[in-house]
Write a protein that holds these residues in place. Structure first.
Motif, short mmCIF file in Angstrom:
data_model
loop_
_atom_site.label_atom_id
_atom_site.label_comp_id
_atom_site.label_asym_id
_atom_site.label_seq_id
_atom_site.Cartn_x
_atom_site.Cartn_y
_atom_site.Cartn_z
N THR B 347 0.84 -1.25 -0.03
CA THR B 347 0.01 0.08 0.02
C THR B 347 0.98 1.05 0.20
O THR B 347 0.55 2.20 -0.79
N ILE B 348 1.96 1.35 1.05
CA ILE B 348 2.79 2.32 0.89
C ILE B 348 3.58 2.77 -0.44
O ILE B 348 3.32 3.85 -1.10
N SER B 349 3.73 1.62 -1.17
CA SER B 349 4.45 1.76 -2.42
C SER B 349 3.57 2.17 -3.34
O SER B 349 3.71 3.28 -4.21
N GLY B 350 2.33 1.40 -3.63
CA GLY B 350 1.34 1.87 -4.72
C GLY B 350 0.66 3.17 -4.47
O GLY B 350 0.70 4.02 -5.36
N MET B 351 0.07 3.47 -3.35
CA MET B 351 -0.35 4.62 -2.93
C MET B 351 0.33 6.12 -2.93
O MET B 351 -0.04 7.03 -3.34
N THR B 352 1.72 5.85 -2.48
CA THR B 352 2.36 7.08 -2.64
C THR B 352 2.84 7.46 -4.02
O THR B 352 2.90 8.40 -4.31
N ALA B 353 3.22 6.36 -4.78
CA ALA B 353 3.73 6.71 -6.30
C ALA B 353 2.28 7.04 -6.88
O ALA B 353 2.48 8.10 -7.75
N ALA B 354 1.35 6.68 -6.51
CA ALA B 354 -0.01 7.15 -7.39
C ALA B 354 -0.35 8.51 -7.08
O ALA B 354 -0.43 9.48 -7.90
N SER B 355 -0.38 8.92 -5.65
CA SER B 355 -0.76 10.36 -5.16
C SER B 355 0.26 11.30 -5.73
O SER B 355 0.15 12.43 -6.18
N ALA B 356 1.80 11.11 -5.56
CA ALA B 356 2.53 11.85 -6.02
C ALA B 356 2.74 12.00 -7.40
O ALA B 356 2.92 13.16 -8.04
N SER B 357 2.04 11.07 -8.18
CA SER B 357 2.38 11.19 -9.69
C SER B 357 1.04 12.25 -10.39
O SER B 357 0.79 12.15 -11.49
N GLY B 358 0.16 12.23 -9.20
CA GLY B 358 -0.78 13.35 -9.65
C GLY B 358 -2.34 12.69 -10.01
O GLY B 358 -3.37 13.33 -10.39
#
Lengths: 224, 463
Positions: B347-358
Motif C-alpha cells: 500500500t505504501i508503495s502503490g499509493m505513494t507513487a499514485a498520489s505523487a504522480s498526480g
C-alpha cells in the motif's frame, strides 16, 4: 549439418515463425535427425528459453502464443515418425472462460502452456455456456474440459457443468479442471472437479497427471 | 442529448466498420502497433525498475505524445461486432478538450468535489472504498458500515456479494438484476448506520454484466458515479454502452476503464504504459467517460505494487496529468491480504507513487488480490486512504526514495503472497470492533509510514 538445422529450428520456434518451423522440421526429418531430437532440441529448448524470458519481461504473451502454434505445427509433422507410444498426443483439451465472464488473458496463458507441452488444445473463447462446453467436448472427443473464471458470479457455471455431466451420465468421459483468480483448491474439490492448479505452469503438470488416471476418480491439486 | 449522440456514433462505427477478428486484434494489431509506436518515439528500454517512480518529466511528456499517436492508430475493438471503432484527430482533440476538470457528487455533509491534480500536487486526492471484493451477503452491511465510518473514505464502491438471499448470483441471469436492487437496500442500510446518508457511490458492483446496472442504477438519488467498465483495455462492448446510455440519461458521471497487462498482449512496461494512456484518451470520444483510468498490472503476479507495475503506472499517470486537466483514476492492486505486513508495504508503495504522480481518485484496496472471499476489513481501507491523501505534495524524488525503501521488503513474495485473515477472524462483527492485536499492528504500520515522511491523516475512529 543436423546440429545446424536444429539450431535454426530452435531460433524459428523462439520467433514463433510457424512457416519456417514447418520447413525446417521437414528438412530435419529428411536429413535423418531423430524425431525425439527434433522435439527436444528444436522445440522444447526454445520454449524453455521463452519461458525464462517471459518471466523476465523480455518476451510477452503474444510471442508465447505464436510459439505455441509453431510447436503444434512441429508436433503435427513429427508425430507420424514417432513410435506409437512416443507419438501419442498427451491429450485433447477444451478450454474456455465460463459464462458471463469475458476475461481472456489467464485462460490464453494456460492454453498456450498446455499447447507447447504437447496437448491438443481447442480454445473456445470467453463467455462460454455450460451447453457449449459439453457440446464442444462431445464434438471433438476431448479428454479434458478446462474452465476458467475471474468472477465469482461465473464460477457457479463450473459447478453447473460438472452437475450436468453427472446428470447426463457423461462424467466418466471427461476429466474436468478449473482455475482462475477466485478459484481455490477447496472450491475445486467441493464442486467435484478432477483437479486444480494455482498457476498456468502448474496446469501442465496437472493435466499430465490427470491423463494417467480415469476421470472422476481422484482429485489432484498443484500448488505451483 | 449530446452524450447520447456520442454513444450512437460509437455504435454506428462499430456496426459499419470492416471485420477484424479478436485474435488478430489481440495477438497482432495491438502488440505490433504498440511496439512500433514505442520505437518511433524513442521510448525503447526507458523503463527503470531501479527507480520505480519516474522523475524525468520530459520522458513522461514523450509518453503522452506516444499514447496520443497510438490512440489515433488503434481505436477500440468491439467484440460484439468484431470491428474497430476508430477516432480521427479532430474528434479526439475536440472530445479530449471538452473533458471535465472537476465534478461534484454527494448531498449535504457528504458533498465531494473531484478535481484534477498534477504531479506533487498538495491538494489531497479523493479516496473511494472498497473495490468489489466478494463477501458473504450477511457481512455486506457490517463491513460497509465499518469502512465508511471513517471520513477518510469519501465515497463507497464495493464490496460485492455472490449470493442473493441465499441463492447463487449467476452471471448473465435475472439473479443479477435482483442483485443490483438488493445491493441498493444493503448499501442504504450501511451508510445510514454509519451516519453517512447522502454519501456518493460508484455503482453497481455486484453484477458483472449490465443487468444489475440496468435494474438498479436509477434507484439512487443522482448524480452518482456509474461503473461502465470496458471488457479489456482498448476494447468496448455492448454491455458498457448499455450502461453509458442509462448513466447519461440520469446525468451520472461515467467511470470507464480496464487494466492493461504488463507482459500481456500490450507487451512490456513501455508499450503497456502507452496502451494505458491511449485507453484513457479514447474514453472521451467513445464512451463519453468523465473519469477514465486504465491501471497497469503485472501479468506475472496480477498486481501492480512491484517495480515494473509502479514504474508503468507512475509514468502513465504523470503523462496524462501533466498534459491535460482530465480526472485521472487508477487502482492499486495489492496481492497480500489483511493483517500481513506485506499488504501494508504494498500500500505504501502503490499509493505513494499514485498520489505523487498526480492521480485524482482511486478505489481500493484489492486485498489478497481480490481473489479470497471475505478477506477485507475496514482497517486496510483506512490505511490506503491515509497513505493516498498523506502523500499529497510529496515530490516525485521523495516518492521514489520511499518506494525504493519499501519494495525490497516484499518483492520476493509477490508470486506467492500471504492471503492474510478474514473479516470474521479479525473483527467482532456484532460490535464492529477489530481485535486488539490487529489494531496494534495497524497503528505500528501508520507510525512506519510517518517515519518515511507520509503525513498519515487520522482515521477519526481509532486515531
Amino acid at each position: 549439418m543436423s546440429e545446424e538445422i536444429l539450431k535454426k529450428l530452435a531460433e524459428a520456434m523462439y520467433e514463433g515463425d510457424s512457416d519456417l518451423v514447418e520447413t525446417l522440421t521437414k528438412e530435419a526429418l529428411d536429413a535423418g535427425v531423430a524425431p525425439g531430437d527434433i522435439i527436444e532440441k528444436g522445440g522444447v529448448s526454445a520454449l524453455d528459453r521463452l519461458g525464462k524470458d517471459f518471466s523476465e519481461l523480455v518476451v510477452f504473451l503474444p510471442q508465447l502464443m505464436l510459439a505455441g502454434h509453431a510447436m503444434n505445427k512441429l508436433l503435427q509433422i513429427v508425430r507420424p515418425h514417432l513410435s506409437e507410444k512416443e507419438g501419442a498426443s498427451r491429450g485433447k483439451i477444451i478450454i474456455g472462460t465460463a459464462k458471463g465472464d469475458f476475461h481472456d488473458i489467464g485462460k490464453s496463458l494456460v492454453a498456450t502452456q498446455l499447447e507447447v507441452s504437447g496437448f491438443e488444445v481447442i480454445d473456445i473463447g470467453t463467455n462460454v455456456s455450460t451447453n457449449e462446453f459439453i457440446q464442444k467436448a462431445e464434438e471433438t472427443g476431448a479428454d479434458i474440459i478446462a474452465m476458467s473464471s475471474l468472477l465469482t458470479t461465473s464460477q457457479y457455471y463450473m459447478e453447473d457443468c460438472i452437475k450436468r455431466l453427472n446428470d447426463e451420465g457423461k462424467r466418466g468421459t471427461y476429466r474436468v479442471v478449473v482455475g482462475g483468480g477466485p478459484i481455490r483448491q477447496n472450491y475445486a474439490e467441493k464442486i467435484g472437479a478432477d483437479g486444480y492448479a494455482r498457476t498456468a505452469y502448474g496446469s501442465v503438470s496437472l493435466c499430465k497427471e490427470l491423463m494417467k488416471k480415469t476421470p472422476d476418480t481422484e482429485f489432484i491439486a498443484i500448488d505451483a | 442529448m449530446d452524450a447520447h449522440k456520442k454513444i450512437l456514433r460509437t455504435l454506428d462505427k462499430a456496426r459499419t466498420a470492416p471485420r477484424v477478428t479478436e485474435k488478430e486484434w489481440d495477438q497482432i494489431i495491438v502488440p505490433n502497433t504498440a511496439a512500433e509506436v514505442v520505437k518511433a518515439h524513442g521510448l525503447t528500454k526507458t523503463c527503470d525498475p531501479v527507480n520505480p517512480v519516474n522523475t524525468d518529466l520530459e520522458l513522461a511528456d514523450k509518453f503522452f505524445k506516444a499514447g496520443w499517436d497510438l490512440a489515433l492508430r488503434l481505436g477500440f475493438f468491439c467484440p460484439d461486432t468484431e470491428s474497430v471503432v476508430k477516432v480521427d484527430e479532430e474528434e479526439l482533440h475536440r472530445e479530449f478538450c471538452k473533458a471535465p476538470a472537476s465534478f461534484t457528487v454527494g448531498k449535504n455533509n457528504e458533498v465531494v468535489t473531484v478535481s484534477a491534480r498534477k504531479p506533487s500536487d498538495g491538494k489531497p486526492p479523493v479516496y473511494v472504498a472498497p473495490l468489489s471484493i466478494q463477501m458473504d451477503e450477511e457481512l455486506y452491511v457490517p463491513l460497509a458500515e465499518g469502512i465508511v465510518s471513517s471520513r477518510l473514505v469519501d465515497m463507497q464502491e464495493g464490496p460485492s456479494i455472490d449470493t442473493v438471499m441465499g441463492r447463487p448470483l449467476l452471471a448473465d441471469t435475472p439473479y443479477e438484476t435482483f442483485a443490483g436492487i438488493y445491493e441498493y437496500h444493503l448499501r442504504k442500510e450501511a451508510q445510514w448506520r454509519a451516519g453517512r446518508v447522502g454519501m456518493a457511490s460508484a455503482l453497481v458492483s455486484s453484477s458483472s454484466t449490465h443487468f444489475g446496472f440496468l435494474g438498479a442504477f436509477h434507484l439512487y438519488e443522482q448524480p452518482q458515479i456509474a461503473l461502465c467498465l470496458n471488457p479489456a483495455s482498448l476494447k468496448v462492448n455492448y454491455t458498457t454502452l448499455h450502461k453509458c446510455f442509462v448513466a447519461n440519461e440520469l446525468n451520472a458521471f461515467i467511470r470507464s476503464e480496464s487494466p492493461t497487462m504488463i507482459g500481456g498482449y500490450t507487451g512490456g512496461p513501455e508499450a503497456t504504459a502507452i496502451c494505458s494512456i491511449a485507453t484513457d484518451i479514447l474514453q472521451f470520444p467513445i464512451t463519453g467517460a468523465h473519469l477514465p483510468g486504465s491501471p497497469s498490472y503485472d501479468i506475472r503476479y496480477a498486481g501492480n505494487c512491484g517495480r515494473h507495475g509502479i514504474w508503468t503506472q507512475s509514468i502513465a499517470t504523470q503523462a496524462v496529468t501533466r498534459n491535460s486537466n482530465i480526472l485521472q483514476m487508477k487502482t492499486i492492486n495489492q496481492v497480500a491480504g489483511p493483517f500481513t505486513k506485506m499488504f501494508f508495504l504494498e500500500t505504501i508503495s502503490g499509493m505513494t507513487a499514485a498520489s505523487a504522480s498526480g492521480q485524482t481518485f482511486t478505489i481500493s484496496p484489492r486485498s489478497a488480490g481480490g481473489s479470497v472471499k471475505n478477506h477485507l476489513t475496514p482497517l486496510e481501507c483506512w490505511y490506503n486512504a491515509a497513505v493516498f491523501k498523506g502523500a499529497a505534495g510529496i515530490s516525485l524524488a521523495k516518492a521514489n526514495e520511499i518506494v525504493k525503501e519499501v519494495i525490497p521488503q516484499f518483492e520476493d513474495d509477490l508470486y506467492n503472497p500471504p492471503k492474510g485473515r478474514s473479516f470474521q477472524d479479525l473483527y467482532d462483527i456484532k460490535t464492529l470492533t477489530p481485535c486488539e492485536e490487529y489494531v496494534k499492528f495497524y497503528l505500528e504500520m501508520r507510525e512506519y509510514a510517518k517515519s518515511l515522511g507520509i503525513t498519515m491523516p487520522g482515521d477519526g475512529v481509532l486515531c
